[in-house]
Design an enzyme around this catalytic site. Structure first.
Site, PDB file in Angstrom:
ATOM      1  N   LEU A  18       0.825  -1.206   0.000  1.00 33.96           N
ATOM      2  CA  LEU A  18       0.000   0.000   0.000  1.00 33.96           C
ATOM      3  C   LEU A  18       0.862   1.260   0.000  1.00 33.96           C
ATOM      4  CD1 LEU A  18      -2.774   1.300   0.086  1.00 33.96           C
ATOM      5  CD2 LEU A  18      -2.722   1.118   2.588  1.00 33.96           C
ATOM      6  N   LYS A  19       1.930   1.239   0.768  1.00 36.97           N
ATOM      7  CA  LYS A  19       2.837   2.393   0.805  1.00 36.97           C
ATOM      8  C   LYS A  19       3.328   2.740  -0.601  1.00 36.97           C
ATOM      9  CE  LYS A  19       7.616   3.484   2.092  1.00 36.97           C
ATOM     10  NZ  LYS A  19       7.444   4.860   2.608  1.00 36.97           N
ATOM     11  N   LYS A 121      -1.696  11.693  17.603  1.00 41.30           N
ATOM     12  CA  LYS A 121      -1.583  10.264  17.924  1.00 41.30           C
ATOM     13  C   LYS A 121      -2.946   9.677  18.323  1.00 41.30           C
ATOM     14  CE  LYS A 121       2.890  10.456  17.369  1.00 41.30           C
ATOM     15  NZ  LYS A 121       3.849  10.319  18.451  1.00 41.30           N
ATOM     16  N   SER A 442      16.908  15.427  10.087  1.00 39.74           N
ATOM     17  CA  SER A 442      17.063  14.607   8.890  1.00 39.74           C
ATOM     18  C   SER A 442      16.811  15.428   7.634  1.00 39.74           C
ATOM     19  CB  SER A 442      16.097  13.419   8.932  1.00 39.74           C
ATOM     20  OG  SER A 442      14.756  13.865   9.004  1.00 39.74           O
ATOM     21  N   HIS A 703       4.961  17.274   6.502  1.00 44.00           N
ATOM     22  CA  HIS A 703       4.244  16.094   6.022  1.00 44.00           C
ATOM     23  C   HIS A 703       3.378  16.396   4.808  1.00 44.00           C
ATOM     24  CE1 HIS A 703       5.305  15.102  10.207  1.00 44.00           C
ATOM     25  NE2 HIS A 703       5.463  13.895   9.724  1.00 44.00           N
TER      26      HIS A 703
END
Length: 762
Positions: A18-19, A121, A442, A703
């Site tokens: 799916l990713k 979350k 990152s 995101h």
């Protein structure tokens, strides 16, 4: 005869199918039909894997998030995406990530991207959901097409379907009123749509519907308790049987409420809430089903089947057909199949169970209850042998590590001087401008980086060639940051596969799966390391890479580490000792790394605690115990350094207003947090709490592929400066840039640096 069922199955696929399908679609490398075909194939495969169950979940599959799915089912779309043309799936991705596939954006620059929905979350897990948005004027309109389509597919496959939806009270509770209105004021408008949905399912021949209300394991005030009574009083006349499912904790004082609701069955988490079971056996009416979640849906250790049967057999004798068995919660939170793990440490592998193995355990237990233990004698004997081997293994316990934890005292977690004195020394050393700019750590994990790592692991290149490749990527990262004009640089983490796995691979007490992927959000998957024994550090883990990066620039280079609480919360943790004990072992190991970085001349060290809040117990009455040992663990890790070494920490996508005093207690010199998706609402905590140290509120959403504007960043920072003195503010993205592409990262950071310069000039 007991009934077996499942609350939900991992949707990403055993090989993350799916990713890859989602990312290909978003990059305009595949069509909408091809993406939908992958979804249909995965559903078919997953239902086949659950064929031995008496009832199989339908509707648990999602292209991004089950809460977002429900928002679309209920017609609760944010105003900013209402009226968009195109396929409904494109609008769905606009809410999830700010835009859909490039080719689907047909309206030019004005509609190329919108603000993505806020993400946080799911209770105390590492799974993120898209927060429902409400106003006092929100109204709902049913669109059952997604659920009906999956139900039709399941029927064609002969699946014994049990549709799964999030319940109305939990849905309102986990959403956010954008205008400050009372969410419960929407309940009268929401319930008729739930009635319509349930009656629609009944018209399709559905008998049972699983309606998830995990809110029941939290502390509820009278208003929310009454909301449950009102909601299920109105739903009781629907023509389906409702299985009300709670999970992730104990009902405790909500037992009576749960037992009084007019539903056909109640599911409870018997892993975390075993004390709820006996009172509910007595309290439920004679026709009501009691479903017990007896297989741990959150961790990967084998179940002690004989001990479980010792406990279950008397309950089964009393309840008979009214006893249902299931995992404790959806299996979304564990990997798919242990059988794929041919390279995993064989000894530890024999102690584990992934999703498919958990369903096999469930079948063994049900067979033993229905036909006697002799019917599964070999399964039970093999299970007992594995458990005995784990308990006796000499690899689990190390006296030296346990002795080091026993020597921990309060002094180990204290900085030499208060923040104000440290800040003066750090300013003299670092000589940073106002509104200093940095990133969270990152930078993009490019195809070249991944290929080099894969070739090295496969033995196609030697270690020297791999190191040369990583150094080239670090050099590129440093060069790009200098050209952008950032003030505190990072080395980009090219050598790291994952912020937790990278460290776990270099610590004693960990092993690693090859295919143990778990969904975090959307297409983002993580492979949690498996913490099976006492933890210690073999050697320095990051010093070589960061000192090389520092040698390339005169600007401050930030050492990047993952903190002990986050490593713990993002691992599959051993269940044979308290989590606090494992966390303190991690703290001592990472402390050694901090001190090695300082000795190597690194003056800025970031220790990420992205998962601090998600480890909170769901009940406030239990928070203090957790926060005490979590904050102590961070302080042990961070606070052995000199005053002029600046300690940063980072937290992302968590509401933390209610634990701000504990965050301050960590005593980090600088904290960076996510605030962009919430439009700086997370900074409301600082209206009443005067945070003493420096803070970097994330100014753009990493995101989403959308590029922020300079004016937007300036406006956000002005909001921040209303609460926090400007001299203590940093400018940074809201999270790491690993998942983005350089073509997105560079223009976004240019806007961020330009905004900082504008702020300085003003």
């Amino acid at each position: 005869m007991v009934t077996t069922h499942n609350l939900g199955f991992p949707r990403i696929g055993a090989r993350r199918e799916l990713k890859f399908a989602l990312e290909a679609y978003w990059k305009d490398q595949s069509t909408r039909d091809e993406l939908k075909a992958v979804g249909a194939q995965l559903r078919q495969r997953h239902w086949a894997s659950q064929a031995a169950l008496d009832l199989v979940p339908v509707g648990d599959f999602s292209f991004y998030d089950q809460v977002l799915d429900l928002s679309f089912t209920l017609g609760n779309l944010p105003e900013r995406v209402q009226g968009f043309h195109g396929d409904a799936l494109d609008n769905y991705f606009r809410v999830a990530r700010g835009r859909s596939a490039h080719s689907a954006e047909e309206h030019g620059a004005c509609c190329g991207g919108v603000a993505a929905g806020e993400m946080t979350k799911w209770f105390d897990t590492n799974y993120h959901y898209i927060v429902p948005e409400f106003t006092a004027d929100t109204r709902f309109q049913l669109d059952p097409s997604r659920l009906l389509e999956q139900l039709g597919e399941a029927r064609q496959q002969g699946v014994k379907a049990k549709p799964v939806i999030v319940g109305p009270v939990t849905y309102l509770a986990i959403g956010k009123a954008k205008d400050g209105s009372n969410r419960l004021g929407l309940l009268p408008h929401l319930l008729p749509v739930y009635v319509e949905l349930l009656d629609t399912l009944a018209s399709q021949g559905v008998e049972w519907v699983q309606i998830d209300e995990p809110l029941l394991v939290t502390e509820l005030d009278d208003e929310w308790r009454e909301a449950f009574r009102i909601a299920y009083g109105q739903l009781k006349d629907c023509r389906v049987k409702l299985l009300l499912a709670s999970y992730f904790g104990e009902l405790q004082e909500n037992r009576e409420l749960a037992a009084s609701l007019p539903v056909a069955g109640l599911h409870i988490d018997a892993i975390n809430g075993r004390d709820d079971v006996a009172p509910l056996v007595d309290a439920l009416e004679s026709q009501q089903v009691l479903s017990l979640g007896v297989i741990d849906g959150r961790n990967i250790w084998k179940t002690d089947l004989n001990a479980l049967l010792d406990w279950l057999e008397p309950i089964a004798q009393r309840l008979g057909d009214r006893l249902w068995l299931a995992p404790s919660c959806s299996l979304l939170h564990v990997p798919v199949d242990l059988a794929s793990e041919q390279k995993l440490d064989a000894e530890v592998r024999s102690w584990l169970a992934f999703a498919l193995q958990k369903l096999e355990e469930l079948e063994v237990v049900a067979t033993a209850l229905n036909h006697g233990r002799q019917a599964v004698a070999k399964h039970l004997a093999d299970n007992q042998a594995a458990l005995d081997a784990r308990r006796a293994s000499t690899r689990v316990h190390h006296p030296a590590v346990q002795a080091a934890v026993a020597r921990i005292d309060a002094q180990l977690g204290r900085r030499q001087s208060p923040y104000a004195e440290r800040a003066r020394l750090q300013a003299e050393l670092l000589k940073l401008p106002a509104y200093p700019t940095t990133t969270i750590g990152s930078f993009p994990q490019t195809t070249e980086i991944r290929q080099a790592r894969s070739r090295f692991k496969a033995g196609e290149i030697d270690e020297a060639a791999y190191r040369m490749a990583m150094r080239a990527e670090i050099q590129r990262c440093v060069r790009e940051q200098e050209e952008l004009g950032l003030d505190v640089l990072v080395h980009g983490e090219a050598e790291r596969n994952d912020m937790v796995e990278y460290f776990g691979e270099q610590l004693e007490g960990y092993v690693f799966s090859q295919f143990g992927w778990v969904q975090s959000y959307g297409s983002r998957c993580v492979k949690p390391p498996i913490l099976f024994g006492d933890i210690s550090r073999r050697k320095a883990m990051t010093v070589e890479w960061i000192t090389y990066a520092q040698s390339l620039t005169n600007k401050p280079m930030k050492g990047m580490l993952t903190g002990p609480v986050t490593i713990l919360n993002w691992s599959f943790v051993r269940d044979d000792q308290p989590r606090s004990a494992s966390c303190k072992q991690l703290a001592l190991a990472i402390r050694d790394e901090v001190l090695d970085l300082e000795r190597a001349g690194v003056h800025v060290i970031q220790i990420d605690e992205a998962a601090l809040r998600e480890g909170l117990p769901l009940r406030r009455s239990q928070w203090r115990h957790y926060l005490d040992w979590a904050v102590e663990s961070f302080r042990i890790t961070a606070n052995g350094v000199k005053d002029d070494t600046q300690i940063h920490t980072h937290m992302c996508y968590s509401e933390f207003n209610d634990i701000i005093d504990s965050i301050a207690g960590m005593d980090a010199d600088v904290i960076t947090i996510e605030t962009s998706r919430s439009d700086m609402e997370l900074l409301d905590a600082f209206d009443d709490f005067k945070y003493p140290n420096e803070i970097g509120p994330g100014v753009y959403d990493i995101h989403s592929p959308n590029i922020p504007t300079e004016s937007h960043i300036v406006a956000l920072m002005r909001k921040a400066a209303e609460r926090i003195p400007a001299e203590r503010l940093w400018v940074n993205p809201d999270c790491g840039l690993k998942t983005r592409q350089w073509a997105e990262v560079l223009p976004a950071l240019r806007q961020m640096v330009a905004a900082a310069r504008t702020l300085r000039a003003q």
